[in-house]
Design a protein around this motif. Structure first.
Motif, PDB file in Angstrom:
ATOM      1  N   ALA B 128       0.632  -1.060  -0.149  1.00 25.37           N
ATOM      2  CA  ALA B 128       0.120   0.297   0.087  1.00 25.37           C
ATOM      3  C   ALA B 128       0.634   1.083  -0.172  1.00 25.37           C
ATOM      4  N   ALA B 129       0.262   2.466  -0.440  1.00 25.77           N
ATOM      5  CA  ALA B 129       1.140   3.416  -0.476  1.00 25.77           C
ATOM      6  C   ALA B 129       0.331   4.511   0.828  1.00 25.77           C
ATOM      7  N   VAL B 130       1.284   4.273   1.505  1.00 27.80           N
ATOM      8  CA  VAL B 130       1.335   4.893   2.983  1.00 27.80           C
ATOM      9  C   VAL B 130       1.617   6.051   4.039  1.00 27.80           C
ATOM     10  N   ASP B 131       1.095   6.851   4.108  1.00 26.90           N
ATOM     11  CA  ASP B 131       1.272   8.258   4.456  1.00 26.90           C
ATOM     12  C   ASP B 131       1.999   7.742   5.864  1.00 26.90           C
ATOM     13  N   TYR B 132       3.744   7.771   6.132  1.00 26.62           N
ATOM     14  CA  TYR B 132       3.762   7.278   7.065  1.00 26.62           C
ATOM     15  C   TYR B 132       4.947   8.452   7.843  1.00 26.62           C
ATOM     16  N   ALA B 133       4.105   9.533   7.825  1.00 25.36           N
ATOM     17  CA  ALA B 133       4.510  11.093   8.537  1.00 25.36           C
ATOM     18  C   ALA B 133       3.490  11.072   8.809  1.00 25.36           C
ATOM     19  N   ALA B 134       2.072  10.948   8.354  1.00 26.53           N
ATOM     20  CA  ALA B 134       0.644  11.158   8.900  1.00 26.53           C
ATOM     21  C   ALA B 134       0.666  10.091   9.870  1.00 26.53           C
ATOM     22  N   ALA B 135       1.306   8.710   9.542  1.00 33.09           N
ATOM     23  CA  ALA B 135       0.607   8.278  11.080  1.00 33.09           C
ATOM     24  C   ALA B 135       1.618   8.445  12.474  1.00 33.09           C
ATOM     25  N   LEU B 136       3.103   9.374  11.874  1.00 23.40           N
ATOM     26  CA  LEU B 136       4.161   8.874  13.290  1.00 23.40           C
ATOM     27  C   LEU B 136       2.766  10.831  13.774  1.00 23.40           C
ATOM     28  N   VAL B 148      -1.838   1.054  15.934  1.00 24.22           N
ATOM     29  CA  VAL B 148      -1.444  -0.215  14.426  1.00 24.22           C
ATOM     30  C   VAL B 148      -1.619   0.500  13.357  1.00 24.22           C
ATOM     31  N   ILE B 149      -1.552   0.094  12.684  1.00 21.73           N
ATOM     32  CA  ILE B 149      -2.336   1.173  10.870  1.00 21.73           C
ATOM     33  C   ILE B 149      -3.071   0.222  10.540  1.00 21.73           C
ATOM     34  N   ALA B 150      -4.251   0.205  10.477  1.00 22.93           N
ATOM     35  CA  ALA B 150      -5.581  -0.736  10.334  1.00 22.93           C
ATOM     36  C   ALA B 150      -6.484  -0.369   9.008  1.00 22.93           C
ATOM     37  N   LYS B 151      -6.854  -1.344   8.638  1.00 23.54           N
ATOM     38  CA  LYS B 151      -7.567  -1.728   7.302  1.00 23.54           C
ATOM     39  C   LYS B 151      -9.434  -1.499   7.420  1.00 23.54           C
ATOM     40  N   PRO B 152      -9.826  -0.849   7.462  1.00 23.95           N
ATOM     41  CA  PRO B 152     -11.658  -1.361   6.967  1.00 23.95           C
ATOM     42  C   PRO B 152     -11.994  -2.325   6.315  1.00 23.95           C
ATOM     43  N   ASP B 153     -12.738  -2.547   6.367  1.00 26.57           N
ATOM     44  CA  ASP B 153     -13.562  -2.944   5.040  1.00 26.57           C
ATOM     45  C   ASP B 153     -13.022  -4.758   4.485  1.00 26.57           C
ATOM     46  N   LYS B 154     -12.405  -4.948   5.264  1.00 30.31           N
ATOM     47  CA  LYS B 154     -11.391  -6.203   4.883  1.00 30.31           C
ATOM     48  C   LYS B 154     -10.994  -7.337   5.405  1.00 30.31           C
ATOM     49  N   ALA B 155     -12.082  -6.940   6.872  1.00 29.52           N
ATOM     50  CA  ALA B 155     -12.389  -8.586   7.048  1.00 29.52           C
ATOM     51  C   ALA B 155     -13.527  -9.246   6.636  1.00 29.52           C
ATOM     52  N   ASN B 232      -3.470   3.135  19.805  1.00 30.38           N
ATOM     53  CA  ASN B 232      -3.813   3.891  19.154  1.00 30.38           C
ATOM     54  C   ASN B 232      -4.495   3.022  17.110  1.00 30.38           C
ATOM     55  N   VAL B 233      -5.238   3.403  16.721  1.00 30.26           N
ATOM     56  CA  VAL B 233      -5.776   2.984  15.870  1.00 30.26           C
ATOM     57  C   VAL B 233      -5.744   3.730  14.716  1.00 30.26           C
ATOM     58  N   PHE B 234      -4.795   4.023  13.501  1.00 32.21           N
ATOM     59  CA  PHE B 234      -4.544   4.702  12.496  1.00 32.21           C
ATOM     60  C   PHE B 234      -5.249   4.338  11.336  1.00 32.21           C
ATOM     61  N   ARG B 235      -6.064   4.399  11.331  1.00 29.90           N
ATOM     62  CA  ARG B 235      -7.484   4.122   9.674  1.00 29.90           C
ATOM     63  C   ARG B 235      -6.422   4.105   8.645  1.00 29.90           C
ATOM     64  N   PHE B 236      -6.235   3.018   7.897  1.00 30.82           N
ATOM     65  CA  PHE B 236      -5.573   3.786   6.446  1.00 30.82           C
ATOM     66  C   PHE B 236      -7.023   3.090   5.276  1.00 30.82           C
TER      67      PHE B 236
END
Lengths: 395, 372
Positions: B128-136, B148-155, B232-236
């Motif tokens: 994935a193209a994730v913005d780690y600066a925003a996650a930090l 935790v960087i996590a993805k909805p709609d995948k389960a 903390n959960v960072f939604r991607f």
């Protein structure tokens, strides 16, 4: 700072404005013009240097050097990022006598003698930044050594009836040159200069100084330096090269050289052995996608493209988008161009970043037996939907 | 400004990848025509100015080293404060690490000798193209122990090979599971975490001696349940491909033919870098009929191909047919060959008129260098 002694330093003349390439060089120097899908013209002499184990290259720029400087960067794509030598951009600079533009090819080298002196080379190789060819300069330097010449000029055979359009070298046995004639009305030989010279460094240095003292000189290698050397009795030899070589100084020759890379047995094969690889600066483009409607044959398509249209016998550079229903034939599409649906591009060169609107018609095929006239759209131009650009027209 | 270093796990999931990891680690698995899986992790980090990166390896890392080279393509440097490969301690057993905490033991030295405040941890199997600066920044703002960087709609009710979480309306986790068939409303961890460097060093030191080796289960989930770790959960929300098995690898390769997926993975604002190979652009011959396919540089294509991923330096002879295939670098497919739903690993030679048929559910895999 200590500089390692080098056997050979290459000086690449990349200052040309390339005015005959018209709109394609409006905002960029000729050596930075795209070629063959992912290359730029300067990649060819630079890669030849690397493949000939020449690791010290001065690039002389003058006209709109920004894009070229950026492209060359630290020279890493060509493995020329060594700390002992490598690639150096040499632009005209201001000294105590004031700033001077390069007056001619010889003056450009003269103004950068200090760069060459650092390396105490045995030989200096003078190259031009606007030719498409693969050549092993190491072989030419070996020839220069074994013939014991002070200067060697690469020549290629041209048809005798066309020889009056070129700088012609008249030679004795073993390729020794006794006369140089610029565009002779009655040529005595068909050996045309390729603008590639090997000089013994001490001889070059001496005659550049002498030529610089002459206010009437045009400071040109062909017109001034070579005759000076001949008059003084120095030995000059012709090194015959029979491979593919094209001066891509005109729209037609640039188009034709691109077309020469196509086909099952291309006249100029971009593929080659390990010592014939052409290096280019890579952009971070994903793989190309060809959609269900794409029809591509007898063509090059570089990476980062999205193709939904029809492409025949053409060169498509990186990051181009060709929409469904568009047709491209016998054309060169430079990087990041967009060809919208229903547009027809035929015998044309489309500049970098152009947008060709839906249903536009660019160029057209020549009548039987006639030379094609190439339509050209300059960099970053937009052609309105439905517009017609005639064969040979330049926008 | 707070800074972060990176840790990349090159082979935590190798055992699920079948023949694809026989001669390489997950990090070095070729994907999308011109990339290796690690290119996504390295590029995301480089794009976020994370320049000091430790790559945790266990075995089979020659092809990875070869790919990374001097790292200059990612604008990173292979040196003291740049990218470091972390080879394993001699532990006797040659399997994969049992978990990330165990694997991180090899990174202790590098972690302790770094100066950055935070660590971004990532797998190489999630693309994935994730913005780690925003996650930090989100992690710092949250004040939590770990993000935790996590993805909805995948389960989707199927077993998830990692951590999954249920969030309340405020985005705070209220339930966590590991290796469980998570229901639809759960977010799935992308195997990417942000944590302070000092805390990470402490938990590696404290957990390893107690036989706790699984970061998600033994630290995050247990700590969450015990109330000792704040999460903390960072939604991607962007395009995310989980290449956790050969089957997923195949499905995700085919998904690249979808424009939304392709453009979501290869965004113009988050470039994905890779090692360039100085190939000529791909040549399409007179016989080429290439449709609905992803094509890299350096190939000679004169046959028929639809709905396939074609890597570099492939020869597809006239009259050969491909449908739903993944063809890696250097393969040669002879005239009249007919391949459906096949993964050809690198340098495979398919002889003329050979027919190979897999199904989308069970693609046929041909090993690197084989002749069929």
């Amino acid at each position: 700072m200590h500089f390692q002694k080098k056997r050979c330093v290459a000086m690449l003349l990349a200052g040309g404005q390339g005015s005959r390439l018209k709109v394609l060089t409006e905002n960029t120097a000729k050596p930075a013009v795209p070629f063959g899908g992912k290359y730029r013209i300067i990649d060819f002499p630079l890669s030849n240097c690397v493949n000939s184990h020449i690791d010290t290259v001065g690039i002389l720029t003058q006209y709109l050097p920004l894009e070229l400087n950026e492209y060359i960067g630290n020279g890493q794509p060509w493995r020329l990022n060594s700390s002992h030598g490598g690639v150096q951009i040499l632009s005209p600079y201001a000294g105590q006598k004031g700033a001077q533009w390069y007056k001619g090819t010889a003056n450009a080298i003269y103004q950068n003698l200090a760069f060459i002196r650092r390396y105490h080379p045995d030989y200096v190789l003078i190259l031009s930044g606007d030719h498409i060819y693969k050549m092993n300069y190491a072989k030419m330097i070996r020839f220069h050594e074994t013939t014991g010449s002070d200067c060697t000029i690469a020549v290629r055979p041209v048809p005798m009836e066309e020889a009056s359009r070129f700088g012609i070298m008249n030679t004795r046995e073993h390729g020794e040159i006794y006369e140089f004639e610029e565009k002779p009305a009655h040529p005595k030989s068909n050996k045309a200069s390729m603008g590639i010279y090997v000089f013994n460094w001490d001889v070059l240095e001496k005659y550049l100084e002498i030529d610089e003292q002459n206010p009437d000189s045009e400071n040109d290698f062909g017109k001034n330096i070579i005759p000076l050397l001949l008059d003084a009795g120095h030995k000059i030899s012709a090194y015959e090269f029979s491979g593919y070589w094209k001066d891509v100084g005109t729209i037609h020759s640039l188009w034709a050289a691109n077309m020469d890379t196509l086909g099952e047995k291309p006249e100029f094969d971009l593929h080659g052995a390990d010592d014939e690889v052409i290096y280019a600066r890579n952009t971070a483009q994903p793989s190309s996608y060809l959609a269900e409607t794409a029809v591509v044959s007898d063509s090059f398509v570089a990476e980062g493209c999205e193709i939904s249209g029809r492409i025949k016998h053409s060169v498509i550079s990186s990051a181009c988008i060709v929409h469904e229903g568009a047709l491209i034939r016998d054309s060169v599409i430079m990087p990041s161009a967009v060809i919208e649906s229903g547009a027809v591009v035929d015998h044309a060169i489309i500049g970098e970043g152009c947008v060709i609107g839906a249903g536009a018609k660019i160029g057209g095929a020549p009548k039987d037996g006639e030379e094609p006239e190439i339509a050209v759209i300059g960099h970053e131009k937009t052609v309105e939907p439905g517009a017609v650009v005639k064969p040979g027209e330049v926008l | 400004m707070k800074t972060a270093m990176g840790i990349i796990f090159s082979n935590v999931y190798d055992s699920n990848m079948g023949g694809l990891t026989e001669a390489r680690t997950s990090a070095a698995i070729p994907f999308a025509g011109r990339y290796r899986q690690i290119d996504f992790a390295l590029s995301n980090m480089a794009n976020a100015m994370i320049h000091h990166i430790g790559i945790v390896t266990k075995y089979n890392y020659e092809s990875l080293m070869n790919h990374i080279g001097s790292c200059e393509e990612w604008d990173l440097e292979m040196e003291q404060r740049g990218v470091v490969l972390l080879p394993p301690f001699a532990t006797g057993h040659m399997g994969v690490y049992r978990g990330k905490l165990e694997a991180l033991y090899t990174a202790l030295d590098v972690l302790e000798h770094s100066s950055q405040d935070y660590v971004v941890l990532t797998d190489t199997t999630v693309l994935a193209a994730v913005d780690y600066a925003a996650a930090l920044q989100a992690h710092i703002d949250s004040g939590c122990d770990i993000t935790v960087i996590a993805k909805p709609d995948k389960a989707d009710g199927k077993r998830v090979n990692t951590l999954s979480m249920k969030l309340d309306q405020n985005g705070k986790p209220i339930d966590m599971t590991v290796d469980f068939a998570a229901p639809k409303e759960y977010l799935v961890s992308m195997g990417m975490f942000v944590i302070s460097r000092e805390l990470l060093i402490r938990i590696i030191r404290e957990t390893a001696p107690h036989g706790k080796y699984h970061l998600e289960r033994d630290f995050i989930m247990d700590g969450f349940i015990n109330g000792t770790v704040s999460v903390n959960v960072f939604r991607f929300e962007g395009v995310t491909l989980f290449n956790g098995s050969v089957q997923e690898y195949y499905e995700n390769s085919m998904a690249l033919m979808d424009e939304t997926t392709r453009h979501g993975l290869f965004r113009t604002d988050i470039p994905i870098y890779t090692k360039p190979r100085d190939e000529v652009p791909t040549v399409y011959g007179e016989g080429a009929q290439i449709t609905d396919s992803l094509v890299a540089d350096g190939s000679y294509l004169d046959g028929c191909c639809k709905h396939s991923v074609l890597f570099r330096e492939i020869t597809l002879e006239r009259g050969a047919r491909l449908d739903g295939c993944v063809v890696m670098q250097g393969c040669k497919i002879g005239t009249g060959a007919d391949l459906q739903c096949v993964i050809l690993d690198k340098d495979v030679v398919v002889r003329p008129y050979v027919r190979l048929v897999g199904t989308p559910e069970h693609p046929l895999y041909v090993r690197k260098g084989d002749t069929v």
